[in-house]
Structures are given as C-alpha cells and as structure tokens.
Design an enzyme around this catalytic site. Structure first.
Site, short mmCIF file in Angstrom:
data_model
loop_
_atom_site.label_atom_id
_atom_site.label_comp_id
_atom_site.label_asym_id
_atom_site.label_seq_id
_atom_site.Cartn_x
_atom_site.Cartn_y
_atom_site.Cartn_z
N TRP A 27 -29.82 -35.07 -55.57
CA TRP A 27 -30.01 -36.30 -56.38
C TRP A 27 -30.28 -36.15 -57.81
O TRP A 27 -30.65 -34.81 -58.28
CB TRP A 27 -31.12 -37.00 -55.73
CG TRP A 27 -32.57 -36.37 -55.57
CD1 TRP A 27 -32.91 -35.58 -54.51
CD2 TRP A 27 -33.58 -36.28 -56.71
NE1 TRP A 27 -34.23 -35.04 -54.77
CE2 TRP A 27 -34.76 -35.51 -56.06
CE3 TRP A 27 -33.77 -36.93 -57.93
CZ2 TRP A 27 -35.72 -35.38 -56.98
CZ3 TRP A 27 -35.04 -36.57 -58.59
CH2 TRP A 27 -35.79 -35.96 -58.30
N GLU A 42 -46.21 -31.64 -62.51
CA GLU A 42 -44.72 -31.36 -62.46
C GLU A 42 -44.20 -30.87 -63.79
O GLU A 42 -43.41 -30.01 -63.84
CB GLU A 42 -44.04 -32.60 -61.80
CG GLU A 42 -44.21 -32.80 -60.22
CD GLU A 42 -43.42 -32.14 -59.54
OE1 GLU A 42 -42.72 -31.10 -59.67
OE2 GLU A 42 -43.96 -32.26 -58.27
N GLU A 61 -36.86 -28.44 -59.47
CA GLU A 61 -38.33 -28.89 -59.48
C GLU A 61 -38.05 -29.70 -60.83
O GLU A 61 -38.85 -30.75 -60.99
CB GLU A 61 -39.24 -27.79 -59.93
CG GLU A 61 -39.50 -27.12 -58.73
CD GLU A 61 -40.64 -27.92 -57.69
OE1 GLU A 61 -41.02 -28.96 -58.34
OE2 GLU A 61 -40.74 -27.82 -56.56
N HIS A 78 -38.21 -33.22 -61.08
CA HIS A 78 -39.34 -33.97 -60.53
C HIS A 78 -40.17 -34.80 -61.68
O HIS A 78 -40.50 -35.96 -61.68
CB HIS A 78 -40.45 -33.24 -59.60
CG HIS A 78 -39.60 -32.64 -58.25
ND1 HIS A 78 -40.21 -31.72 -57.46
CD2 HIS A 78 -38.41 -32.99 -57.78
CE1 HIS A 78 -39.39 -31.39 -56.68
NE2 HIS A 78 -38.28 -32.05 -56.75
N GLU A 131 -46.71 -25.66 -52.39
CA GLU A 131 -45.44 -26.60 -52.04
C GLU A 131 -45.81 -27.53 -51.06
O GLU A 131 -45.41 -28.70 -51.16
CB GLU A 131 -44.13 -25.72 -51.68
CG GLU A 131 -43.36 -24.82 -52.57
CD GLU A 131 -42.84 -25.82 -53.73
OE1 GLU A 131 -42.75 -26.81 -53.76
OE2 GLU A 131 -42.26 -25.11 -54.61
N THR A 179 -47.91 -30.23 -52.68
CA THR A 179 -47.30 -31.12 -53.35
C THR A 179 -46.28 -32.20 -52.50
O THR A 179 -46.28 -33.32 -52.69
CB THR A 179 -46.19 -30.66 -54.37
OG1 THR A 179 -45.46 -29.44 -53.81
CG2 THR A 179 -46.83 -29.91 -55.71
N ASP A 181 -37.91 -32.57 -51.16
CA ASP A 181 -37.70 -31.60 -51.86
C ASP A 181 -38.75 -30.41 -51.81
O ASP A 181 -38.59 -29.35 -51.49
CB ASP A 181 -37.69 -31.64 -53.54
CG ASP A 181 -36.09 -32.14 -53.99
OD1 ASP A 181 -35.27 -32.25 -53.23
OD2 ASP A 181 -36.08 -32.28 -55.12
N GLU A 182 -40.01 -30.89 -51.97
CA GLU A 182 -41.37 -29.99 -51.86
C GLU A 182 -41.20 -29.33 -50.43
O GLU A 182 -41.37 -28.15 -50.16
CB GLU A 182 -42.53 -30.74 -52.05
CG GLU A 182 -42.57 -31.49 -53.44
CD GLU A 182 -42.40 -30.65 -54.53
OE1 GLU A 182 -42.02 -29.52 -54.60
OE2 GLU A 182 -42.80 -31.16 -55.63
N HIS A 236 -38.71 -26.49 -50.20
CA HIS A 236 -39.11 -25.52 -50.93
C HIS A 236 -40.26 -24.83 -50.20
O HIS A 236 -40.35 -23.65 -50.05
CB HIS A 236 -39.98 -25.82 -52.33
CG HIS A 236 -38.85 -26.29 -53.28
ND1 HIS A 236 -39.07 -27.17 -54.29
CD2 HIS A 236 -37.43 -26.18 -53.13
CE1 HIS A 236 -37.91 -27.47 -54.97
NE2 HIS A 236 -36.94 -27.04 -54.22
FE LIG Z 1 -42.62 -27.81 -55.41
FE LIG Z 2 -42.12 -30.62 -57.54
#
Ligand SMILES: [Fe+2]
Ligand SMILES: [Fe+2]
Length: 381
Positions: free
Chosen positions: A93, A138, A176, A179, A229, A232, A261-262, A265
C-alpha cells in the site's frame, strides 16, 4: 509545555489540574486556558532551549568479534526466512491510497478534505495527542536505520550492500517510511494539530537520536527491534480501534494497516531472535536478560519540543490513559523476558563472567529450557 501543545489553539483546552479529556474540539469550555500556536522563534532561541534528558553511560562493541561469524553463517538462512517477510513494492500500500486525491478537480479534492475533517470531529483531543506521538515516533525513522546500521556483523557496509541483513534493513526502512508519511499527511489535513510544533519536535528528535543500549551488538539489537515492533503493533492497533469507536473508519483503516506492517516486521525480528536462541542459546538468553535489566527504552524517549524536558512522559501518560500503550502491554512481553533472566540467575549465573553482556547462564538448566520454550512460543504468537 505539555504534549497537548501539539493541538491547534482553537481546539484544545486544559484546566489547572491537567488535560481535560471531556471536551472535543468543537466545544472548548470558555473558562479554561487555551493553547496558542507557538510564536515564530529565531534560531538563537531554539539553540538556547533546554536540553533533552541526559543519556546514560554508552557502551560500544560488546559482542566478541568471533561471534560475527554466527551472523555470517546465518546469511543463507536470512535470505530464505527473513527476506520473504518483506512485501514487493508493487504489492505494498502507499499513503496516497488513504488520502484525498490531489489530482482531482480542486472542488472535489476539497470535498474529500472536508469529509476527512468531518470524520475526525468526534475524536477527542487526547486521541490526537497520541496520534501525534505515534507519528513523531515513526517520522524519526532515520534514527532507527542508523541504529540498526551500528550493529556489528549485520550493518550495511556500503549503503547498497547485497548482504541479506543489509537488504532487509533498507527494505524494512522503505516500508516503515510510509507510516510516518501517511500519518503526517493525515494530521496535516485534519487541521487538528499544530503542525509547526510537530515538525519542530521531529527535527529535535532526529537530532537527539536514541539510546537503546544495544552496544553495536546484534543480539541486543534484534531483541530490541522485536520488542519494539510488537509495541508499535499494539499501539497502532489500539489507535485503529479508538478511531473506529470514534466514528472515523478511514483513520481506523489507516492505523490498522500500519499495525499489520508492524506485525509482519515483528515476525521477522522475532524469527531472528528465535534462530539465535537455537544456534547460540546462551548468547541469546544473555542478550535478552541484558536488555530487560536495562528496561527497554522507547524509540522516541528523547522526544523534545524545545521547551518541555518531559514531553515523552506526558505523551506516554496520555497513551496509558487512553489504553493505546499501557504498562500491561509492556509487561506482556517483558514479563516473560524478565522471568527468563530470573530463572537464568537461579539456575546458574556465574557473576560477571566472560560473556559480552556481563553474566553467564547455563543453557542446560531445566528451568531455563522451559522458559526458553515459553519465550519462543511468545515470539511466535
Ligand atoms: Fe515498525
Ligand atoms: Fe512503523
């Protein structure tokens, strides 16, 4: 200055007793003090501003050089197991998908901006304090890439190294980077926050750096990143939930998408820690114990706006109050790590031994083994 200073003057109020959580931006009570946008400051004033909190003693290169070989030997494993957790760019995205489309005719674009503002109307000011804190965290991404590239044996030696550790770090950074971009643009369009103050704070934060106590040691570095991670993921997941409850499904989708996403990760960094527990249980356990004894610091712990030396604590207090990131969330992961250390200490700490991080653990201790299993389960969750 309080974390609330990030909010625009006509939108936020406070009482002599602290933040007033009961008022939304359209109805500030007339009897309370209102924050105003900060006056434009000269460079001289900014330089004379109070310093951020002092750093603790900084230790460097604590991993014995022979252990670099462990990370060299794991390169194929990292290629096969860690790099696949990245998403190809054309499947990722991008912030624009969640934002008003500037390529539309101007009236349509402004309609979209108005709709965005209307949706945020019911969200309380404290929500925006937390969202700004998350965005600033971020946006200090250069610091985190720098931090990872301080780690011996896994750093990007050239800036475009083909080594899988370096490849991961660059692509992780690129993921990242979306974000902060998305949250920043959303906040800008919302009109709910004082962007000048936010931008100044980001500049201070990147300039201040961070001190996670990872000592150029990739064992410590990967324990730290897997913890962060997770943190977050929890935080963005909760801002998504609150946005949904507050009537903004688009913002909920934004925060939820960032949270996923976090999570991905977190899986990658946890996988690395898990692998280290497998190939070097003592070294990995010692690293976990060391990070927990230091109490893991948050990446934006040096957050500073030039005026309030306790800005990060104020932001954290609001996050705790709203249930976005709480002491329980911290305890959830740190509890099991702490217990690992306790069992290690009970089962064979050998004072300050030969290991790089200060104490020896008998990896064969039965209690330690069960704790290691629990930890691995936790990391896999
Ligand atoms: Fe992250
Ligand atoms: Fe992030």
């Amino acid at each position: 200055m309080q974390a609330s200073h990030f909010l625009t003057s006509h939108q936020f109020s406070c009482t002599p007793h602290g933040l007033d959580t009961t008022h939304h931006r359209l109805s500030p009570p007339p009897s309370t003090v209102r924050f105003r946008p900060p006056p434009r400051r000269s460079i001289t004033v900014a330089v004379a501003a109070p310093s951020p909190p002092l750093l603790k003693h900084q230790k460097t290169h604590s991993m014995p050089s022979e252990k670099i070989e462990i990370f060299k030997s794991l390169e194929n494993w990292a290629t096969q197991n860690v790099l696949p957790l990245l998403k190809p760019v054309d499947q990722c995205w991008q912030p624009q998908s969640f934002l008003p489309d500037p390529s539309l005719p101007f009236a349509d674009f402004t309609d979209q901006v108005k709709a965005l503002r209307d949706r945020t109307d019911e969200l309380p000011d404290e929500y925006f304090v937390v969202l700004v804190g998350d965005m600033i965290t971020e946006d200090a991404l250069p610091t985190y890439q720098t931090m990872i590239n301080t780690l011996d044996g896994v750093r990007d030696e050239t800036g475009a190294s083909l080594n899988p550790w370096a490849t991961w770090t660059r692509a992780w950074t690129a993921e990242e980077n979306r974000h902060g971009d998305l949250l920043r643009t959303f906040l800008y369009l919302s009109g709910r926050v004082d962007m000048l103050m936010v931008e100044k704070t980001v500049q201070y934060l990147i300039g201040a750096g961070m001190d996670p106590g990872t000592e150029n040691n990739p064992y410590l570095g990967f324990v730290y990143t897997s913890f962060q991670e997770r943190a977050t993921f929890v935080s963005h997941g909760n801002t998504a939930r609150l946005a949904k409850e507050g009537g903004d499904p688009v913002l909920a989708r934004i925060c939820g998408t960032i949270a996923s996403d976090e999570r991905r990760h977190e899986n990658a960094y946890s996988k690395i820690v898990e692998k280290l527990l497998e190939v070097d249980p003592t070294g990995a356990m010692v690293a976990i114990g060391d990070m927990m004894r230091k109490k893991i610091t948050m990446p934006a712990h040096l957050m500073h706006d030039g005026q309030d030396p306790h800005l990060f604590e104020h932001f954290s207090a609001v996050a705790q109050r709203l249930g976005v990131y709480t002491a329980d969330d911290y305890a959830d992961i740190s509890g099991v790590l702490d217990r690992t250390v306790e069992i290690g200490e009970a089962g064979g700490i050998n004072g300050r031994g030969k290991t790089c991080t200060g104490f020896c653990v008998r990896a064969s201790s039965p209690g330690l083994e069960s704790c290691r299993s629990e930890l691995m389960r936790k990391l896999k969750r």
